[in-house]
Design an enzyme around this catalytic site. Structure first.
Site, PDB file in Angstrom:
ATOM      1  N   GLU A 183      -1.372  11.864   6.004  1.00  0.00           N
ATOM      2  CA  GLU A 183      -0.124  11.436   5.814  1.00  0.00           C
ATOM      3  C   GLU A 183       0.730  12.452   5.001  1.00  0.00           C
ATOM      4  O   GLU A 183       0.300  13.157   4.134  1.00  0.00           O
ATOM      5  CB  GLU A 183      -0.234   9.849   5.188  1.00  0.00           C
ATOM      6  CG  GLU A 183       1.209   9.342   4.929  1.00  0.00           C
ATOM      7  CD  GLU A 183       1.800   9.947   3.604  1.00  0.00           C
ATOM      8  OE1 GLU A 183       3.163   9.484   3.466  1.00  0.00           O
ATOM      9  OE2 GLU A 183       1.161  10.292   2.692  1.00  0.00           O
ATOM     10  N   SER A 184       2.037  12.721   5.564  1.00  0.00           N
ATOM     11  CA  SER A 184       2.715  13.432   4.768  1.00  0.00           C
ATOM     12  C   SER A 184       2.253  15.128   4.647  1.00  0.00           C
ATOM     13  O   SER A 184       2.106  15.592   5.730  1.00  0.00           O
ATOM     14  CB  SER A 184       3.169  12.979   3.056  1.00  0.00           C
ATOM     15  OG  SER A 184       4.084  13.636   2.674  1.00  0.00           O
ATOM     16  N   ALA A 185       2.009  15.478   3.406  1.00  0.00           N
ATOM     17  CA  ALA A 185       1.307  16.769   3.336  1.00  0.00           C
ATOM     18  C   ALA A 185       0.011  16.782   3.921  1.00  0.00           C
ATOM     19  O   ALA A 185      -0.471  17.804   4.622  1.00  0.00           O
ATOM     20  CB  ALA A 185       1.232  17.161   1.844  1.00  0.00           C
ATOM     21  N   ASN A 215       0.621  11.071  10.258  1.00  0.00           N
ATOM     22  CA  ASN A 215       1.727  10.157   9.836  1.00  0.00           C
ATOM     23  C   ASN A 215       2.574  10.912   9.034  1.00  0.00           C
ATOM     24  O   ASN A 215       2.390  11.491   7.973  1.00  0.00           O
ATOM     25  CB  ASN A 215       0.880   9.228   8.844  1.00  0.00           C
ATOM     26  CG  ASN A 215       0.100   8.080   9.781  1.00  0.00           C
ATOM     27  OD1 ASN A 215      -0.362   8.379  10.825  1.00  0.00           O
ATOM     28  ND2 ASN A 215       0.188   7.061   9.031  1.00  0.00           N
ATOM     29  N   HIS A 429       9.540   6.855   3.617  1.00  0.00           N
ATOM     30  CA  HIS A 429       8.422   7.886   3.406  1.00  0.00           C
ATOM     31  C   HIS A 429       7.270   7.718   2.446  1.00  0.00           C
ATOM     32  O   HIS A 429       7.363   7.167   1.478  1.00  0.00           O
ATOM     33  CB  HIS A 429       8.945   9.385   3.074  1.00  0.00           C
ATOM     34  CG  HIS A 429       7.631  10.292   3.119  1.00  0.00           C
ATOM     35  ND1 HIS A 429       7.234  10.711   4.097  1.00  0.00           N
ATOM     36  CD2 HIS A 429       6.818  10.969   2.008  1.00  0.00           C
ATOM     37  CE1 HIS A 429       6.341  11.792   3.863  1.00  0.00           C
ATOM     38  NE2 HIS A 429       6.308  11.764   2.470  1.00  0.00           N
TER      39      HIS A 429
END
Length: 514
Positions: A183-185, A215, A429
């Site tokens: 997820e994200s980074a 994600n 986010h």
């Protein structure tokens, strides 16, 4: 503590690629939650509030309380109770997010997901990996490039995947059925793992993974390890560590005490600041680990093409636009994006990008909220731009590239709208961590997405054995449709919104580098 997969990256091993453990651990208690790698919650420089928080969090007392240590390269394993060594269960390998500055396996307990898999009669093993972040894992600069010490956090993740290949069978897992998820980074890292070494994801002749879930993140266009922005960060860290007069500044950084290096590494702008997505630390192409910018590698098909799920939250950018209250006009918005985020571009180029977005307060993010939530003039438009450049429209451009490069490899995509109506943030986010990862709200969204994901882990198809309660999720390439998830339903959505902005970003993706 969880099992270490590498030697402690401290002392002579600080700022070096991970060193594999070559000796037995003997009898080892791996039942605890384990350490966190050094964190960069806030910069130790900047405005009064963030610098005070940064200095407080960097104190030894707080570090000890949160388990921060350089000796942090460990993996956590969650498996169903009574799993036999010959069970050959599929494996879900989790890479956490946090802007490449913060995060830990401590924060992610996979036992709930494992229990859900058991309930659905699709058991699997969950593995999460710690990796170095901030200046410890992603310091860049010409000195780092020359030393072969770049992208250390990605190499940590890769060694964690290699540990799975070597050891997961003893836990009842199948090393040939690994899906990587982030997820994200962590999602950006998932694509980077696909793109490392031009897509060579083999280890001892076997594939490290066979599927991928992203994600909120995919390819991020970046400048090289030795670019001017990265060099400025390196020089600042060297100066703050007292190494500026050293003949070998990188070796000096390896030799300073832990607190000195932590404070120096955290003296540059952080993600929770005015600089926002203009990250001080992130993966950058070095010619070896990442041979080129991820956008270039994706377009050339130089990545491990595996079936994948990729999607976004509806309002990805709101969280990153909270810290710029001085942006009260179009010109200030253009100047911010030009001077802070993309200083190598011409101002007119940024102006053209901004003009692809409707200036009306009705149009920005959080989307579909009318005249509400615009906490300062241009907040909603800045939120839309930041979310699209890093996440939402970049995802679409990435999918276009993957379909062109590897048309036979399936992909599925989504847009999450289950938090629409949340003041200021919308479906923000990382809100999927609560909904999807933890399922704290046991609603349709969490149940359906977990069901699709667990089916994907087992069959490489989210529809593979998913309950008839949930509709068929079509591959993205068929009609370029997303599944849009709500709290109590889902529907198909044409993936063509903000097409004017997408066209501009796509045409300029190779110069929109962070």
């Amino acid at each position: 503590m969880p099992a270490p997969f590498a030697q402690a990256p401290e002392g002579r091993l600080r700022l070096r690629p991970p060193a594999r453990l070559n000796s037995s651990l003997g009898t080892f208690d791996a039942t605890g939650i384990g350490p966190s790698c050094p964190q960069m919650f806030f910069s130790t420089e900047g405005n009064l509030i963030t610098s005070l928080l940064g200095n407080l969090i960097n104190t030894p007392l707080f570090q000890k309380a949160t388990g921060q240590t350089e000796d942090c390269l460990t993996v956590r394993v969650h498996r169903p109770a009574d799993t036999k060594a010959n069970a050959k269960l599929p494996v879900l390998f989790w890479i956490f997010g946090g802007g490449f500055e913060l995060g830990s396996t401590q924060m992610y307990d996979g036992s709930g997901l494992v229990s859900t898999g058991v309930d659905q009669k699709k058991p699997f093993i969950f593995v999460s990996v710690n990796y170095r972040m901030g200046g410890f894992g992603f310091l860049a600069g010409k000195e780092v490039l020359a030393d072969g010490a770049s992208n250390l956090g990605l190499l940590d993740q890769r060694m964690g995947l290699e540990w799975v290949q070597d050891n997961i069978a003893a836990f009842g897992g199948d090393p040939e059925k690994v899906t990587i998820w982030g997820e994200s980074a962590g999602a950006i890292s998932v694509f980077d793992q696909m793109a490392l070494y031009d897509g060579d994801n083999t280890y001892n002749g076997k594939k490290l993974f066979r599927g991928a879930i992203m994600n909120s993140g995919s390819m991020i266009p970046t400048d090289p390890v030795d670019c001017d922005r990265a060099q400025d960060i390196y020089n600042t860290v060297v100066r703050e560590a007292g190494c500026a007069s050293s003949r070998d500044t990188l070796n000096c950084l390896r030799g300073v005490d832990y607190d000195t290096f932590l404070n120096a590494a955290n003296s540059v702008p952080g993600i929770l600041s005015y600089s926002s997505i203009a990250l001080s630390y992130l993966p950058r192409q070095d010619g070896v680990v990442l041979t080129d910018s991820p956008t270039t590698l994706a377009a050339a098909g130089k990545y491990a093409a595996v079936p994948m799920i990729i999607g976004d939250q509806e309002d990805e950018g709101t969280l990153f636009a909270l810290f710029q209250p001085n942006i009260t006009s179009r010109d200030r918005l253009v100047d911010y994006l030009w001077k802070v985020v993309f200083p190598d571009l011409q101002r007119q180029q940024i102006s053209d990008l901004v003009d692809t977005y409707d200036s009306s307060i009705l149009a920005g993010s959080p989307f579909n909220t009318g005249i509400l939530n615009n906490i300062y003039p241009e907040f909603k438009r800045l939120s839309a731009i930041l979310g699209d450049i890093v996440f939402t429209l970049t995802r679409r451009i990435f999918l276009e590239a993957t379909v062109a490069a590897h048309p036979d490899v399936p992909s599925w995509s989504y847009l999450a709208s289950y938090n629409r109506g949340t003041p200021i943030l919308g479906t923000f986010h990382a809100s999927d961590i609560l909904q999807v990862f933890y399922g704290l709200l046991p609603n349709y969204a969490s149940r359906s997405i977990q069901s699709y994901y667990i089916s994907f882990v087992h069959t490489l198809d989210p529809n593979g054995g998913t309950s008839s309660e949930y509709p068929l999720w079509p591959q993205w390439k068929e009609k370029k449709e997303l599944v849009q998830f709500w709290n109590n339903k889902s529907n198909l959505l044409k993936d063509d919104f903000r097409s004017k902005s997408e066209k501009w970003i796509s045409a300029n993706v190779d110069i929109l580098k962070i």
